[in-house]
Design a protein around this motif. Structure first.
Motif, PDB file in Angstrom:
ATOM      1  N   GLU A  62       0.807  -1.214   0.000  1.00  2.60           N
ATOM      2  CA  GLU A  62       0.000   0.000   0.000  1.00  2.60           C
ATOM      3  C   GLU A  62       0.843   1.268   0.000  1.00  2.60           C
ATOM      4  O   GLU A  62       0.345   2.345  -0.344  1.00  2.60           O
ATOM      5  N   GLN A  63       2.117   1.151   0.383  1.00  6.03           N
ATOM      6  CA  GLN A  63       2.977   2.328   0.429  1.00  6.03           C
ATOM      7  C   GLN A  63       3.613   2.673  -0.925  1.00  6.03           C
ATOM      8  O   GLN A  63       4.347   3.651  -1.034  1.00  6.03           O
ATOM      9  N   VAL A  64       3.336   1.873  -1.931  1.00  5.01           N
ATOM     10  CA  VAL A  64       3.826   2.173  -3.280  1.00  5.01           C
ATOM     11  C   VAL A  64       2.651   2.668  -4.120  1.00  5.01           C
ATOM     12  O   VAL A  64       1.657   1.963  -4.284  1.00  5.01           O
ATOM     13  N   ASP A  65       2.769   3.875  -4.608  1.00  7.21           N
ATOM     14  CA  ASP A  65       1.714   4.484  -5.424  1.00  7.21           C
ATOM     15  C   ASP A  65       1.814   3.934  -6.848  1.00  7.21           C
ATOM     16  O   ASP A  65       2.817   4.141  -7.532  1.00  7.21           O
ATOM     17  N   GLU A  66       0.770   3.239  -7.294  1.00  6.23           N
ATOM     18  CA  GLU A  66       0.829   2.640  -8.620  1.00  6.23           C
ATOM     19  C   GLU A  66       0.756   3.687  -9.732  1.00  6.23           C
ATOM     20  O   GLU A  66       1.152   3.419 -10.871  1.00  6.23           O
ATOM     21  N   LYS A  67       0.273   4.904  -9.408  1.00  2.00           N
ATOM     22  CA  LYS A  67       0.208   5.959 -10.420  1.00  2.00           C
ATOM     23  C   LYS A  67       1.583   6.552 -10.699  1.00  2.00           C
ATOM     24  O   LYS A  67       1.894   6.901 -11.836  1.00  2.00           O
ATOM     25  N   THR A  68       2.398   6.683  -9.666  1.00  2.00           N
ATOM     26  CA  THR A  68       3.712   7.318  -9.826  1.00  2.00           C
ATOM     27  C   THR A  68       4.870   6.335  -9.739  1.00  2.00           C
ATOM     28  O   THR A  68       5.994   6.674 -10.101  1.00  2.00           O
ATOM     29  N   GLY A  69       4.621   5.120  -9.231  1.00  2.00           N
ATOM     30  CA  GLY A  69       5.704   4.158  -9.087  1.00  2.00           C
ATOM     31  C   GLY A  69       6.728   4.571  -8.063  1.00  2.00           C
ATOM     32  O   GLY A  69       7.918   4.325  -8.226  1.00  2.00           O
ATOM     33  N   ARG A  70       6.256   5.205  -6.982  1.00  2.00           N
ATOM     34  CA  ARG A  70       7.163   5.667  -5.934  1.00  2.00           C
ATOM     35  C   ARG A  70       6.672   5.216  -4.566  1.00  2.00           C
ATOM     36  O   ARG A  70       5.470   5.057  -4.341  1.00  2.00           O
ATOM     37  N   ILE A  71       7.628   4.999  -3.654  1.00  4.66           N
ATOM     38  CA  ILE A  71       7.269   4.754  -2.258  1.00  4.66           C
ATOM     39  C   ILE A  71       6.848   6.097  -1.676  1.00  4.66           C
ATOM     40  O   ILE A  71       7.618   7.061  -1.704  1.00  4.66           O
ATOM     41  N   VAL A  72       5.638   6.167  -1.156  1.00  3.42           N
ATOM     42  CA  VAL A  72       5.112   7.450  -0.698  1.00  3.42           C
ATOM     43  C   VAL A  72       5.092   7.580   0.821  1.00  3.42           C
ATOM     44  O   VAL A  72       4.931   8.683   1.352  1.00  3.42           O
ATOM     45  N   SER A  73       5.260   6.477   1.531  1.00  3.02           N
ATOM     46  CA  SER A  73       5.247   6.531   2.996  1.00  3.02           C
ATOM     47  C   SER A  73       5.766   5.214   3.540  1.00  3.02           C
ATOM     48  O   SER A  73       6.044   4.277   2.785  1.00  3.02           O
ATOM     49  N   LEU A  74       5.905   5.151   4.854  1.00  3.63           N
ATOM     50  CA  LEU A  74       6.214   3.893   5.519  1.00  3.63           C
ATOM     51  C   LEU A  74       5.488   3.900   6.855  1.00  3.63           C
ATOM     52  O   LEU A  74       4.942   4.908   7.287  1.00  3.63           O
ATOM     53  N   GLN A  75       5.455   2.772   7.496  1.00  6.96           N
ATOM     54  CA  GLN A  75       4.804   2.680   8.800  1.00  6.96           C
ATOM     55  C   GLN A  75       5.760   2.061   9.807  1.00  6.96           C
ATOM     56  O   GLN A  75       6.573   1.207   9.448  1.00  6.96           O
ATOM     57  N   GLU A  76       5.686   2.530  11.037  1.00 11.86           N
ATOM     58  CA  GLU A  76       6.512   1.968  12.100  1.00 11.86           C
ATOM     59  C   GLU A  76       5.720   0.894  12.827  1.00 11.86           C
ATOM     60  O   GLU A  76       4.601   1.131  13.272  1.00 11.86           O
ATOM     61  N   VAL A  77       6.300  -0.294  12.918  1.00  9.31           N
ATOM     62  CA  VAL A  77       5.643  -1.418  13.590  1.00  9.31           C
ATOM     63  C   VAL A  77       6.625  -2.029  14.585  1.00  9.31           C
ATOM     64  O   VAL A  77       7.842  -1.983  14.384  1.00  9.31           O
ATOM     65  N   SER A  78       6.088  -2.607  15.646  1.00 10.88           N
ATOM     66  CA  SER A  78       6.943  -3.239  16.650  1.00 10.88           C
ATOM     67  C   SER A  78       7.114  -4.726  16.387  1.00 10.88           C
ATOM     68  O   SER A  78       8.078  -5.340  16.839  1.00 10.88           O
ATOM     69  N   ILE A  79       6.171  -5.310  15.659  1.00 12.64           N
ATOM     70  CA  ILE A  79       6.213  -6.739  15.326  1.00 12.64           C
ATOM     71  C   ILE A  79       6.019  -6.893  13.828  1.00 12.64           C
ATOM     72  O   ILE A  79       5.079  -6.335  13.253  1.00 12.64           O
TER      73      ILE A  79
END
Length: 215
Positions: A62-79
């Protein structure tokens, strides 16, 4: 509809899209021009262990925008919860799941050391015949995405296999043409980013105006 002659070879694919004559026509047309199979241009990146830590920076599909082909964000997770891949600068990520939608991205330095979904196939450019940015661009083009539509497997969650991925036909124009293509894409992306920034700014002003009018 079309006729298909079935053979006694158990390794032959029987699915309709793969045997569609339109796929053969597409491949034949692409091969009329200079090309190379993707497997000769890239290496599949070897798995690297992810170090244990309190928090992980995760890049999911979900963090890769299929319209632009770029990583647009990330999420911090503990597990992490499941197997992940380690991202490094200039890795090229290709989505296994529905790759024909264009979820393909180059890992920039800001995401170096993050982890990614195992639904990505991380590859590394090994050939000098193409630039990394050109390969990214052509992988997101109709020349490639149409090829992939014919070779996906599965029912509701269609995926591409490594064999089919490596056999993808990649058009190889002169380096000058490659540079022109990537330069043009950079210009369009910059204009798009500017328009989005202006749109966000106007939207925020409209919100503030609406709030102030209620006071």
């Amino acid at each position: 509809s079309f006729l298909c002659e079935m053979k006694n070879d158990t390794t032959i694919r029987l699915d309709v899209p793969f045997n569609n004559p339109a796929r053969e026509t597409l491949i034949a047309n692409l091969k009329k021009h200079p090309y190379e199979e993707l497997g000769n241009l890239i290496d599949i990146k070897r798995e690297k262990s992810v170090s244990l830590t309190d928090f992980y920076k995760l890049v999911d599909l979900e963090q890769v925008d299929e319209k632009t082909g770029r990583i647009v964000s990330l999420q911090e997770v503990s597990i992490l919860g499941s197997k992940k891949i380690l991202l490094e600068t200039n890795d090229l990520l290709i989505a296994k799941l529905q790759p024909d939608k264009g979820k393909i991205a180059i890992v920039s330095c800001q995401y170096d050391g993050a982890v990614g979904s195992s639904e990505f196939i991380p590859v590394i450019l090994k050939s000098t015949n193409v630039s990394l940015k050109y390969l990214w661009a052509v992988l997101r083009s109709d020349y490639v995405l149409r090829q992939w539509k014919y070779v996906l497997t599965g029912s509701s969650r269609m995926r591409i296999g490594l064999t089919e991925l490596k056999r993808t036909i990649i058009p190889i124009p002169d380096r000058e043409v490659q540079d022109e293509i990537t330069s043009s894409i950079d210009k369009i992306i910059a204009e798009s980013d500017k328009a989005l920034e202006e749109s966000d700014s106007l939207l925020n002003k409209a919100r503030q105006h609406f709030i102030s009018s209620l006071l």
